[in-house]
Design a protein around this motif. Structure first.
Motif, PDB file in Angstrom:
ATOM      1  N   SER A  96       0.835  -1.208   0.000  1.00 33.54           N
ATOM      2  CA  SER A  96       0.000   0.000   0.000  1.00 33.54           C
ATOM      3  C   SER A  96       0.870   1.258   0.000  1.00 33.54           C
ATOM      4  O   SER A  96       0.525   2.257  -0.633  1.00 33.54           O
ATOM      5  CB  SER A  96      -0.956   0.007   1.195  1.00 33.54           C
ATOM      6  N   SER A  97       2.002   1.205   0.667  1.00 36.92           N
ATOM      7  CA  SER A  97       2.918   2.344   0.658  1.00 36.92           C
ATOM      8  C   SER A  97       3.451   2.616  -0.743  1.00 36.92           C
ATOM      9  O   SER A  97       3.559   3.766  -1.167  1.00 36.92           O
ATOM     10  CB  SER A  97       4.071   2.079   1.628  1.00 36.92           C
ATOM     11  N   VAL A  98       3.782   1.564  -1.466  1.00 42.58           N
ATOM     12  CA  VAL A  98       4.257   1.722  -2.839  1.00 42.58           C
ATOM     13  C   VAL A  98       3.159   2.311  -3.718  1.00 42.58           C
ATOM     14  O   VAL A  98       3.408   3.214  -4.521  1.00 42.58           O
ATOM     15  CB  VAL A  98       4.752   0.365  -3.407  1.00 42.58           C
ATOM     16  N   PHE A  99       1.926   1.827  -3.560  1.00 41.36           N
ATOM     17  CA  PHE A  99       0.817   2.354  -4.355  1.00 41.36           C
ATOM     18  C   PHE A  99       0.550   3.824  -4.045  1.00 41.36           C
ATOM     19  O   PHE A  99       0.306   4.624  -4.945  1.00 41.36           O
ATOM     20  CB  PHE A  99      -0.459   1.535  -4.156  1.00 41.36           C
ATOM     21  N   VAL A 100       0.618   4.196  -2.774  1.00 40.41           N
ATOM     22  CA  VAL A 100       0.414   5.602  -2.397  1.00 40.41           C
ATOM     23  C   VAL A 100       1.517   6.464  -3.009  1.00 40.41           C
ATOM     24  O   VAL A 100       1.255   7.551  -3.525  1.00 40.41           O
ATOM     25  CB  VAL A 100       0.366   5.756  -0.862  1.00 40.41           C
ATOM     26  N   GLN A 123       4.347  12.214   5.389  1.00 38.58           N
ATOM     27  CA  GLN A 123       5.691  11.739   5.098  1.00 38.58           C
ATOM     28  C   GLN A 123       5.542  10.471   4.275  1.00 38.58           C
ATOM     29  O   GLN A 123       4.927   9.498   4.716  1.00 38.58           O
ATOM     30  CB  GLN A 123       6.463  11.445   6.378  1.00 38.58           C
ATOM     31  N   GLN A 124       6.068  10.492   3.071  1.00 41.36           N
ATOM     32  CA  GLN A 124       5.982   9.356   2.159  1.00 41.36           C
ATOM     33  C   GLN A 124       7.267   9.311   1.342  1.00 41.36           C
ATOM     34  O   GLN A 124       7.338   9.878   0.260  1.00 41.36           O
ATOM     35  CB  GLN A 124       4.760   9.523   1.251  1.00 41.36           C
ATOM     36  N   PRO A 125       8.323   8.667   1.851  1.00 40.50           N
ATOM     37  CA  PRO A 125       9.600   8.654   1.134  1.00 40.50           C
ATOM     38  C   PRO A 125       9.447   8.085  -0.272  1.00 40.50           C
ATOM     39  O   PRO A 125       8.856   7.029  -0.464  1.00 40.50           O
ATOM     40  CB  PRO A 125      10.486   7.751   1.987  1.00 40.50           C
ATOM     41  N   LEU A 126       9.963   8.804  -1.242  1.00 40.96           N
ATOM     42  CA  LEU A 126       9.844   8.424  -2.645  1.00 40.96           C
ATOM     43  C   LEU A 126      10.565   7.118  -2.951  1.00 40.96           C
ATOM     44  O   LEU A 126      10.072   6.277  -3.683  1.00 40.96           O
ATOM     45  CB  LEU A 126      10.388   9.554  -3.533  1.00 40.96           C
ATOM     46  N   LEU A 127      11.714   6.924  -2.358  1.00 40.37           N
ATOM     47  CA  LEU A 127      12.521   5.744  -2.672  1.00 40.37           C
ATOM     48  C   LEU A 127      12.404   4.640  -1.628  1.00 40.37           C
ATOM     49  O   LEU A 127      13.195   3.708  -1.630  1.00 40.37           O
ATOM     50  CB  LEU A 127      13.991   6.151  -2.823  1.00 40.37           C
ATOM     51  N   GLY A 128      11.444   4.744  -0.722  1.00 38.88           N
ATOM     52  CA  GLY A 128      11.291   3.714   0.313  1.00 38.88           C
ATOM     53  C   GLY A 128      12.297   3.929   1.421  1.00 38.88           C
ATOM     54  O   GLY A 128      12.152   4.828   2.234  1.00 38.88           O
ATOM     55  N   PHE A 129      13.340   3.115   1.460  1.00 40.57           N
ATOM     56  CA  PHE A 129      14.366   3.273   2.495  1.00 40.57           C
ATOM     57  C   PHE A 129      15.076   4.611   2.316  1.00 40.57           C
ATOM     58  O   PHE A 129      15.330   5.044   1.208  1.00 40.57           O
ATOM     59  CB  PHE A 129      15.393   2.143   2.423  1.00 40.57           C
ATOM     60  N   MET A 167       1.487   1.651  10.025  1.00 42.87           N
ATOM     61  CA  MET A 167       2.100   2.492   8.996  1.00 42.87           C
ATOM     62  C   MET A 167       3.229   3.329   9.586  1.00 42.87           C
ATOM     63  O   MET A 167       4.278   3.496   8.971  1.00 42.87           O
ATOM     64  CB  MET A 167       1.051   3.395   8.336  1.00 42.87           C
ATOM     65  N   ALA A 168       3.005   3.882  10.802  1.00 49.88           N
ATOM     66  CA  ALA A 168       4.057   4.676  11.457  1.00 49.88           C
ATOM     67  C   ALA A 168       5.256   3.791  11.797  1.00 49.88           C
ATOM     68  O   ALA A 168       6.406   4.204  11.626  1.00 49.88           O
ATOM     69  CB  ALA A 168       3.503   5.346  12.708  1.00 49.88           C
ATOM     70  N   ASP A 169       4.997   2.566  12.264  1.00 48.71           N
ATOM     71  CA  ASP A 169       6.095   1.620  12.517  1.00 48.71           C
ATOM     72  C   ASP A 169       6.872   1.359  11.237  1.00 48.71           C
ATOM     73  O   ASP A 169       8.106   1.317  11.241  1.00 48.71           O
ATOM     74  CB  ASP A 169       5.554   0.284  13.041  1.00 48.71           C
ATOM     75  N   PHE A 170       6.159   1.192  10.149  1.00 45.29           N
ATOM     76  CA  PHE A 170       6.785   0.935   8.858  1.00 45.29           C
ATOM     77  C   PHE A 170       7.685   2.101   8.454  1.00 45.29           C
ATOM     78  O   PHE A 170       8.814   1.903   8.011  1.00 45.29           O
ATOM     79  CB  PHE A 170       5.694   0.680   7.821  1.00 45.29           C
TER      80      PHE A 170
END
Length: 171
Positions: free
Chosen positions: A23-27, A56-62, A120-123
Motif C-alpha cells: 500500500s505504501s508503494v501504491f500511495v 511523510q511518504q519517502p519516494l525511494l522507500g528506504f 504504517m508509522a512503525d513501517f
C-alpha cells in the motif's frame, strides 16, 4: 481446530506484513503521478475543506534522515507548499512528533484505523536507516516505536490560511 486457527492467524499476519509495504508503494506511485510530492520525503493530499494535509511518504522507500536532515526536509516542503499555494491551509497528522507547543489537538480515531495507522508509522520508522543506531544506550528504533504505540494521533496546523505565516518549527 487448533491447526486451522493457527493457519488463519499466520495468514492474517503475513497479509498485514505484505499489505503495508504494498500500500505504501501504491500511495507513492499515485502521489507521484498526481504531482503531489513537495520533495522526496513529503507529499500533500487535498482535504474536503479546501486545505491540504502533509504526509511523510519517502519516494525511494528506504532513506537515511537524522533529525537535522528531517527538519531541513520538512522546512523545505513547507516552503515549497507556501510558494505554490500561498493562501491555503496545511495541516499534519502525527503519532510520533507530538508537542504541546504546536497547538495540536487529539483526533478521535476508530480502533481499527488507529491500529493500521500505528503499523504504517512503525513501517516509516523501520524504513529510516538512521534509526538503526544506539542513542544513550538504547536503540533509536525501539524508542520511536514505543512513542508510536504510546501516543494518540493529533492534528496540528503547519501553515495558516494567511499568506506569509510560516509555522514555527523551532519548538
Amino acid at each position: 481446530m487448533l491447526l486451522e486457527a493457527s493457519e488463519t492467524f499466520i495468514y492474517t499476519v503475513l497479509l498485514i506484513l505484505i499489505a503495508i509495504p504494498v500500500s505504501s508503494v501504491f500511495v507513492s506511485l499515485y502521489a507521484h503521478l498526481q504531482g503531489r510530492y513537495l520533495n522526496r520525503y513529503f507529499i500533500i493530499q487535498p482535504r474536503k475543506n479546501g486545505g491540504y494535509e502533509l504526509h511523510q511518504q519517502p519516494l525511494l522507500g528506504f532513506y537515511y534522515a537524522r533529525e537535522r536532515k528531517f527538519h531541513r526536509m520538512i522546512v523545505e516542503a513547507i516552503r515549497i507548499f507556501q510558494m505554490n499555494n500561498p493562501d491555503c491551509m496545511l495541516v499534519a497528522n502525527t503519532l510520533t512528533f507530538v508537542s504541546r507547543s504546536r497547538g495540536s489537538m487529539p483526533v478521535q480515531t476508530p480502533r481499527s484505523l488507529l491500529t493500521f495507522l500505528r503499523f504504517m508509522a512503525d513501517f516509516l520508522v523501520l524504513l529510516n536507516l538512521a534509526n538503526y543506531r544506539r542513542v544513550k544506550r538504547q536503540w533509536r528504533i525501539v524508542q520511536l516505536i514505543r512513542n508510536v504505540h504510546q501516543s494518540r494521533p493529533v492534528y496540528y496546523v503547519v501553515v495558516a490560511e494567511q499568506p506569509g505565516e510560516l509555522y514555527n518549527w523551532s519548538n
